[in-house]
Enzyme design. Structure first.
Site, short mmCIF file in Angstrom:
data_model
loop_
_atom_site.label_atom_id
_atom_site.label_comp_id
_atom_site.label_asym_id
_atom_site.label_seq_id
_atom_site.Cartn_x
_atom_site.Cartn_y
_atom_site.Cartn_z
CD GLU A 248 -2.06 2.32 -3.65
OE1 GLU A 248 -3.15 2.88 -3.89
OE2 GLU A 248 -1.49 2.46 -2.55
CG ASP B 260 -1.94 1.03 1.27
OD1 ASP B 260 -2.84 0.96 0.41
OD2 ASP B 260 -1.90 1.93 2.12
C1 NOJ Z 1 -4.42 2.99 -0.91
C2 NOJ Z 1 -5.59 2.07 -0.69
O1 NOJ Z 1 -5.88 1.42 -1.89
C3 NOJ Z 1 -6.72 2.94 -0.19
O2 NOJ Z 1 -7.91 2.21 -0.12
C4 NOJ Z 1 -6.34 3.51 1.15
O3 NOJ Z 1 -7.34 4.42 1.56
C5 NOJ Z 1 -5.01 4.27 1.07
N1 NOJ Z 1 -4.01 3.54 0.34
C6 NOJ Z 1 -4.47 4.54 2.45
O4 NOJ Z 1 -4.01 3.35 3.03
#
Ligand code: NOJ
Length: 564
Positions: free
Chosen positions: A278, A219
């Site tokens: 990500e 993440d």
């Molecule tokens: C990316 C995640 O996909 C999202 O759902 C989340 O709110 C943020 N990161 C913060 O962790």
């Protein structure tokens, strides 16, 4: 030729599970656990619920499942506020349930990827509670980013920075200090200069890898490390600084020191554990995350911002294949996930309004959500027709494809959620401006005629609309024209036709029609326009997203050929 209807039951080759680079062209199915299936009737999806639906995943033919966070959480951000990285939320099950799920997925030939959230913890995490109690100057506060305030009595935040979810990025605690949070107030950012933080995440990675997890989705992988040397820049200065690896908060070069250490952990397993970043960064910097020495693969989110448009799609495919070649990784394709308006809905709305840089000026579909789903009119049939065509286009591409739960049912975004039942912090932090992400997180419809569409026996944590009946898995299962059957057929054929990770574009004589050929001959033609396209003489597709019109591919449709 089938528009669907071929027997789709796909039993994975058990030997495939051992392939070290299984992820390169995998179809990875994202499960948002609280909304997938609820076994105990409390309205929240759980691990036994996922276990009970493994047949669905096997029949669909996916290679891996990615579980969004299932860890203990106060749900300030849908589980991305983790209170304990090495446990299961009691509402979702136990570690034993997790082990059972891993075993059952592996027995079905499906790998498992879990989500790691290293930028921030929940404010309920033991470390943060300890930091609050220990007070200023303590070692416990050094695990986070605490600063004194400004102004005569320190009652102003250290800077005027804003959080990703809107509102100030600093929150004051009882003794007057402030802590930094890139996301919600309940998500304090960790201090990645602290060796204890680094060591603890290595422990977490090993904890799950030892339990048989095959890979990790990281993440906000581009935000962990920070340079908070005083004086801190203002918001305006921060926004004007280049994102060249030295920005104080985003996409810093030194984050790859963290991933080099993680890579050693991943590679100490046989087969090595996979990871995908990500990382919302300048595309030119994506290969840094996708390199084998770093996380090994990175998400490509370009299609989340594209219209259903041949020019945009071909540019995105071309540039991402080049980026993948640069890093030595494979590229990834994403049309929907838990953070965006579902693609069947995006494609049924007018094209996104774009700024000079070509990017949407606001979240696509948000105005429609704000209207409760009425203005501008959504053309649902067109959205679904285009979504089916886009999915078949993407599933024919080299690289791995990420499918978000419910897209195999052609689900639309749910607009009809009363404000009082919304959960997403983006909705609450920007009242009236951003409806947030609840509309793509509504619990899945499994059956047309069971209570709560078969999700579970209790009222789901987000309300389901009545149109879920016809979209349910049971309503689609035997229907050769359904989206579920299309995905099953596509995934089964993809396994058979899969080939080297390249493609060759073939001229179609039309700007709105794309045609590409994979090295084995597997050919994909997508008509992004509305005029039917004359297929080559005698061409017989093995799969189409819509019935052919004589020898012509209708508008907004895709056809696959095993050789052309
Ligand atoms: C990316 C995640 O996909 C999202 O759902 C989340 O709110 C943020 N990161 C913060 O962790």
């Amino acid at each position: 030729m089938t528009t669907a209807g071929t027997p789709a039951l796909q039993t994975a080759d058990p030997q495939q599970i051992e392939l070290p680079e299984w992820w390169r062209q995998a179809v990875v199915y994202q499960v948002y656990p609280r909304s997938f299936a609820d076994a105990d009737g409390d309205g929240i999806g759980d691990l036994p619920g996922i276990l009970s639906r493994i047949d669905h995943l096997r029949e669909l033919g996916v290679d891996a499942v990615w579980l969004s966070p299932f860890y203990p959480s106060e749900l300030a951000d849908g589980g991305y506020d983790v209170a304990d990285y090495r446990d299961v939320d009691p509402r979702l099950g136990t570690l034993e349930d997790f082990d059972r799920l891993v075993d059952a997925l592996h027995a079905a030939g499906i790998r498992i990827v879990v989500d790691i959230v290293p930028n921030h913890t929940s404010d309920q995490h033991a470390w943060f509670q300890e930091a609050l109690a220990a007070g200023r100057g303590s070692a416990a506060r050094e695990r986070y980013i605490f600063r004194d305030g400004t102004g005569p009595d320190g009652s102003e935040p250290p800077t005027d920075w804003v959080s990703v979810f809107g509102g100030p990025a600093w929150e004051r605690v009882a003794d007057g200090q402030w802590y930094f949070h890139n996301f919600a107030v309940e998500q304090p950012d960790l201090n990645w200069d602290n060796p204890e933080v680094r060591a603890d995440f290595v422990r977490t990675l090993r904890f799950w890898a030892d339990r048989g997890v095959d890979g990790f989705r990281i993440d906000v992988a581009h935000m962990l490390t920070k340079d908070l040397t005083e004086p801190l820049p203002s918001r305006a200065e921060l926004e004007s600084l280049p994102r060249d690896g030295h920005h104080p908060l985003i996409d810093r070069d030194d984050v790859h020191e963290v991933y080099a250490e993680w890579r050693a952990v991943f590679d100490s397993y046989d087969p090595p554990r996979a990871a995908v970043a990500e990382a919302w960064v300048d595309p030119a910097r994506i290969p840094l995350y996708a390199r084998a020495e770093s996380l090994g693969q990175a998400f490509n989110f370009d299609l989340l911002e594209a219209d259903f448009n041949a020019g945009q799609f071909s540019r995105i495919v071309g540039s991402n294949l080049l980026l993948a070649a640069e890093s030595g990784s494979s590229t990834t394709w994403v049309l929907s996930n838990h953070d965006v308006v579902r693609h069947a809905t995006r494609y049924g709305l007018p094209d996104a309004e774009r700024g000079e840089d070509g990017r949407p000026v606001r979240k696509h579909g948000n105005e429609w959500l704000l209207s409760g789903g009425t203005t501008p009119q959504l053309d649902r049939a067109r959205g679904l027709r285009r979504a089916r065509a886009a999915s078949l286009f993407v599933l024919g591409l080299p690289g791995s494809a990420y499918i978000y739960q419910g897209e195999e049912l052609g689900l639309h975004e749910v607009a009809e959620i009363p404000d009082a039942q919304r959960q997403d912090p983006t909705f609450f932090r920007s009242p009236g401006e951003d409806m947030g992400r609840d509309g793509c997180r509504v619990p899945l419809p499994w059956s047309a005629d069971e209570p709560f569409f078969g999700f579970g026996s209790g009222a789901p944590h987000l309300p389901q609309p009545s149109w879920f009946a016809e979209a349910s898995a049971s309503a689609q299962a035997g229907d050769p024209t359904s989206t579920l059957t299309l995905y099953r057929d596509a995934l089964a054929l993809r396994r058979r036709l899969q080939t080297a990770e390249t493609l060759e574009w073939i001229e179609t004589g039309r700007e709105d029609v794309l045609r590409f050929r994979r090295p084995s001959g597997w050919t994909v033609i997508t008509n992004f326009g509305t005029e039917p396209f004359d297929l080559p003489e005698g061409a017989a597709p093995v799969l189409t997203s819509a019935p052919l019109d004589g020898g012509r591919l209708p508008g907004e449709a895709t056809a696959w050929f095993d050789a052309l």
